[in-house]
Motif scaffolding. Structure first.
Motif, PDB file in Angstrom:
ATOM      1  N   ASN A   1       5.095 -16.820  14.083  1.00 47.83           N
ATOM      2  CA  ASN A   1       5.321 -16.023  12.876  1.00 47.83           C
ATOM      3  C   ASN A   1       4.444 -14.776  12.856  1.00 47.83           C
ATOM      4  OD1 ASN A   1       6.710 -18.446  12.162  1.00 47.83           O
ATOM      5  ND2 ASN A   1       6.444 -17.948  10.018  1.00 47.83           N
ATOM      6  N   ASN A   2       5.070 -13.628  12.697  1.00 46.32           N
ATOM      7  CA  ASN A   2       4.338 -12.360  12.611  1.00 46.32           C
ATOM      8  C   ASN A   2       4.010 -12.022  11.157  1.00 46.32           C
ATOM      9  OD1 ASN A   2       4.956 -10.073  15.277  1.00 46.32           O
ATOM     10  ND2 ASN A   2       5.322 -12.268  15.378  1.00 46.32           N
ATOM     11  N   TYR A   3       2.952 -11.240  10.986  1.00 49.26           N
ATOM     12  CA  TYR A   3       2.617 -10.710   9.661  1.00 49.26           C
ATOM     13  C   TYR A   3       1.828  -9.423   9.864  1.00 49.26           C
ATOM     14  CZ  TYR A   3      -2.209 -12.212  10.381  1.00 49.26           C
ATOM     15  OH  TYR A   3      -3.473 -12.350  10.881  1.00 49.26           O
ATOM     16  N   GLY A   4       1.680  -8.648   8.802  1.00 47.77           N
ATOM     17  CA  GLY A   4       0.929  -7.409   8.898  1.00 47.77           C
ATOM     18  C   GLY A   4       1.595  -6.288   8.121  1.00 47.77           C
ATOM     19  N   PRO A   5       1.145  -5.036   8.323  1.00 46.21           N
ATOM     20  CA  PRO A   5       1.725  -3.887   7.622  1.00 46.21           C
ATOM     21  C   PRO A   5       3.209  -3.712   7.923  1.00 46.21           C
ATOM     22  CG  PRO A   5      -0.370  -3.297   8.656  1.00 46.21           C
ATOM     23  CD  PRO A   5      -0.009  -4.656   9.165  1.00 46.21           C
ATOM     24  N   PHE A   6       3.930  -3.206   6.948  1.00 48.60           N
ATOM     25  CA  PHE A   6       5.369  -2.900   7.048  1.00 48.60           C
ATOM     26  C   PHE A   6       6.242  -4.146   7.105  1.00 48.60           C
ATOM     27  CE2 PHE A   6       3.217   0.821   8.958  1.00 48.60           C
ATOM     28  CZ  PHE A   6       3.708   1.838   8.156  1.00 48.60           C
ATOM     29  N   HIS A   7       5.706  -5.305   6.723  1.00 47.39           N
ATOM     30  CA  HIS A   7       6.504  -6.531   6.704  1.00 47.39           C
ATOM     31  C   HIS A   7       7.463  -6.468   5.516  1.00 47.39           C
ATOM     32  CE1 HIS A   7       6.174 -11.145   7.606  1.00 47.39           C
ATOM     33  NE2 HIS A   7       7.357 -10.643   7.908  1.00 47.39           N
ATOM     34  N   PHE A   8       8.756  -6.626   5.785  1.00 44.85           N
ATOM     35  CA  PHE A   8       9.762  -6.470   4.737  1.00 44.85           C
ATOM     36  C   PHE A   8       9.500  -7.445   3.592  1.00 44.85           C
ATOM     37  CE2 PHE A   8      14.063  -6.834   2.891  1.00 44.85           C
ATOM     38  CZ  PHE A   8      14.308  -5.488   2.670  1.00 44.85           C
ATOM     39  N   PRO A   9       9.583  -6.980   2.332  1.00 38.60           N
ATOM     40  CA  PRO A   9       9.115  -7.782   1.202  1.00 38.60           C
ATOM     41  C   PRO A   9      10.053  -8.900   0.752  1.00 38.60           C
ATOM     42  CG  PRO A   9       9.863  -5.637   0.438  1.00 38.60           C
ATOM     43  CD  PRO A   9       9.893  -5.592   1.944  1.00 38.60           C
ATOM     44  N   GLU A  10      10.640  -9.624   1.700  1.00 41.21           N
ATOM     45  CA  GLU A  10      11.350 -10.853   1.376  1.00 41.21           C
ATOM     46  C   GLU A  10      10.717 -12.035   2.120  1.00 41.21           C
ATOM     47  OE1 GLU A  10      15.423 -10.660   2.582  1.00 41.21           O
ATOM     48  OE2 GLU A  10      14.972 -10.518   4.723  1.00 41.21           O
ATOM     49  N   LYS A  11       9.755 -11.754   3.002  1.00 42.40           N
ATOM     50  CA  LYS A  11       9.101 -12.800   3.774  1.00 42.40           C
ATOM     51  C   LYS A  11       7.878 -13.328   3.013  1.00 42.40           C
ATOM     52  CE  LYS A  11      11.992 -12.401   7.235  1.00 42.40           C
ATOM     53  NZ  LYS A  11      11.618 -12.247   8.635  1.00 42.40           N
ATOM     54  N   LEU A  12       7.372 -14.500   3.419  1.00 43.54           N
ATOM     55  CA  LEU A  12       6.396 -15.243   2.628  1.00 43.54           C
ATOM     56  C   LEU A  12       5.164 -14.424   2.250  1.00 43.54           C
ATOM     57  CD1 LEU A  12       5.262 -17.821   1.353  1.00 43.54           C
ATOM     58  CD2 LEU A  12       4.428 -18.482   3.631  1.00 43.54           C
ATOM     59  N   ILE A  13       4.491 -13.820   3.212  1.00 47.10           N
ATOM     60  CA  ILE A  13       3.221 -13.152   2.916  1.00 47.10           C
ATOM     61  C   ILE A  13       3.400 -11.968   1.972  1.00 47.10           C
ATOM     62  CG2 ILE A  13       1.352 -11.800   3.954  1.00 47.10           C
ATOM     63  CD1 ILE A  13       1.270 -13.878   6.199  1.00 47.10           C
ATOM     64  N   PRO A  14       4.324 -11.028   2.235  1.00 49.09           N
ATOM     65  CA  PRO A  14       4.500  -9.955   1.254  1.00 49.09           C
ATOM     66  C   PRO A  14       5.001 -10.448  -0.100  1.00 49.09           C
ATOM     67  CG  PRO A  14       6.090  -9.749   3.049  1.00 49.09           C
ATOM     68  CD  PRO A  14       5.110 -10.775   3.471  1.00 49.09           C
ATOM     69  N   VAL A  15       5.837 -11.483  -0.109  1.00 49.18           N
ATOM     70  CA  VAL A  15       6.295 -12.030  -1.394  1.00 49.18           C
ATOM     71  C   VAL A  15       5.100 -12.509  -2.217  1.00 49.18           C
ATOM     72  CG1 VAL A  15       7.458 -14.017  -2.452  1.00 49.18           C
ATOM     73  CG2 VAL A  15       8.655 -12.638  -0.756  1.00 49.18           C
ATOM     74  N   VAL A  16       4.194 -13.220  -1.575  1.00 47.48           N
ATOM     75  CA  VAL A  16       3.023 -13.739  -2.294  1.00 47.48           C
ATOM     76  C   VAL A  16       2.158 -12.593  -2.818  1.00 47.48           C
ATOM     77  CG1 VAL A  16       0.858 -15.013  -2.015  1.00 47.48           C
ATOM     78  CG2 VAL A  16       2.996 -15.952  -1.109  1.00 47.48           C
ATOM     79  N   ILE A  17       1.887 -11.617  -1.972  1.00 48.79           N
ATOM     80  CA  ILE A  17       1.037 -10.493  -2.386  1.00 48.79           C
ATOM     81  C   ILE A  17       1.663  -9.749  -3.560  1.00 48.79           C
ATOM     82  CG2 ILE A  17       0.050  -8.282  -1.691  1.00 48.79           C
ATOM     83  CD1 ILE A  17      -0.019  -9.418   1.209  1.00 48.79           C
ATOM     84  N   LEU A  18       2.937  -9.415  -3.437  1.00 48.66           N
ATOM     85  CA  LEU A  18       3.580  -8.578  -4.449  1.00 48.66           C
ATOM     86  C   LEU A  18       3.878  -9.358  -5.730  1.00 48.66           C
ATOM     87  CD1 LEU A  18       5.919  -6.457  -2.157  1.00 48.66           C
ATOM     88  CD2 LEU A  18       3.570  -5.992  -2.903  1.00 48.66           C
ATOM     89  N   ASN A  19       4.240 -10.636  -5.615  1.00 49.83           N
ATOM     90  CA  ASN A  19       4.420 -11.450  -6.814  1.00 49.83           C
ATOM     91  C   ASN A  19       3.090 -11.646  -7.539  1.00 49.83           C
ATOM     92  OD1 ASN A  19       7.114 -11.728  -6.107  1.00 49.83           O
ATOM     93  ND2 ASN A  19       7.152 -13.938  -6.431  1.00 49.83           N
ATOM     94  N   ALA A  20       2.037 -11.818  -6.762  1.00 51.74           N
ATOM     95  CA  ALA A  20       0.727 -12.050  -7.368  1.00 51.74           C
ATOM     96  C   ALA A  20       0.320 -10.882  -8.251  1.00 51.74           C
ATOM     97  CB  ALA A  20      -0.313 -12.292  -6.282  1.00 51.74           C
TER      98      ALA A  20
END
Length: 349
Positions: free
Chosen positions: A186-205
């Protein structure tokens, strides 16, 4: 090298494009600009003298023939794919057409180009795939995916990627096309489309919304920082052994619950709430159909043969990622309006 990168406006593809240009390569970015693509991902290199962009669909064979003939790449790095498991549950057809038929078209167009060029030995077709083709692992930390692990895909997404892997190997064995393959965690980092787990958590938070965790959050994933992955891919396309596959892992296994709690702790420190912790927003939701229990990659082959190891720990990478999203609202805010983003997908079974 002159590289043709498919899917170069996507998450991993754009990281490859940025790194390749920084390393002095010439890059042709081929992307259909579907919902998960964003040309802002490569804005920093769009005016570089070695960069070119071609909007085309890998299902369009005539376009592929034209692009290959025009740009004459030394290697093809094939990343273009539909990749969201939840979307594959709701609409598997797009995954079959892009990941299987699209890869077939890429192979045939590349084979015709390679043949017309006199079948140069140095040419490479690098197929980038996923560890999900191997299925699900038990919790035993001694058991990991190797390049010899039998395929056992469990979702329409992973089945389509497994199919594309088999096609690539068949084109090597049958037609002699010089291929290399990689399967990543599983990849993560900048520019990760905001439907995947990590950006979803950050942006929902930061929006004060629930932080959804499937099931009990016990599912384990091996997390790979996307820029480390880009480095590994460029190493494989240049130095990997023809016909060989390489597993690329982050050596950073975490349960989904642990991962979300870590993100909450970072956010508590970087952008504290007026009251309480972001972890108070954690919400457990119904699990995804066919949700694999654990992925973990044994990266021995790429470490011993090519000398690659991940350079970013998951703690360091997650902090970098959170800071990036906090600093780049202008990038992610418009993407949240795209179809399906922010909705619970993948509940059909």
């Amino acid at each position: 090298m002159r590289l043709l990168v498919t899917g170069g406006a996507g998450f991993i593809g754009s990281a490859v494009v940025r790194r390749a240009i920084a390393d002095g390569h010439q890059v042709v970015n081929l992307d259909a600009l579907t919902y998960a693509a964003c040309l802002d991902n490569v804005k920093s290199v769009s005016n570089a003298p070695g960069y070119a962009f071609e909007q085309a669909d890998i299902r369009d064979r005539a376009a592929l023939d034209r692009i290959l003939a025009t740009h004459e790449p030394d290697a093809v790095m094939h990343l273009a794919a539909e990749s969201h498991v939840d979307r594959s549950i709701d609409g598997p057809g797009d995954f079959i057409e892009t990941n299987i038929t699209g890869t077939y078209n890429m192979l045939e167009a590349t084979r015709a180009y390679w043949t017309a060029q006199g079948r140069p030995e140095a040419f490479r077709f690098h197929h980038i795939s996923t560890d999900e083709v191997f299925g699900s692992l038990p919790p035993d930390p001694e058991v990991m995916f190797t390049e010899d692990t039998p395929y056992d895909p469990r979702s329409p997404y992973s089945a389509s990627k497994a199919s594309s892997d088999h096609l690539v190997r068949a084109w090597h064995e049958t037609y002699g096309l010089p291929v290399v393959l990689t399967n990543c965690s599983n990849n993560y980092g900048p520019f990760h489309f905001p439907e995947k787990l990590i950006p979803v958590v950050i942006l929902n938070a930061i929006a004060g919304k629930p932080l959804p965790i499937y099931g009990t959050g016990a599912n384990i994933r091996d997390w790979l920082y996307v820029e480390d992955h880009a480095d590994a891919l460029l190493l494989v396309v240049q130095k990997g052994q023809v016909g060989r596959s390489y597993n690329i892992g982050g050596e950073n296994e975490r349960t989904n619950l642990d991962l979300v709690q870590t993100l909450c702790s970072i956010l508590d420190r970087l952008r504290p709430k007026a009251q309480g912790s972001y972890a108070d927003q954690i919400t457990f939701v119904a699990d995804r159909p066919g949700h694999d229990a654990r992925y973990a990659i044994d990266p021995t082959r790429i470490r011993e043969e090519l000398g690659w190891r991940p350079s970013v720990t998951v703690e360091e990478g997650l902090e970098r990622t959170v800071r990036w999203y906090l600093d780049n609202e202008d990038w992610w805010r418009p993407l949240q309006a795209r179809a399906g983003v922010g909705q619970r997908l993948g509940v059909k079974a």
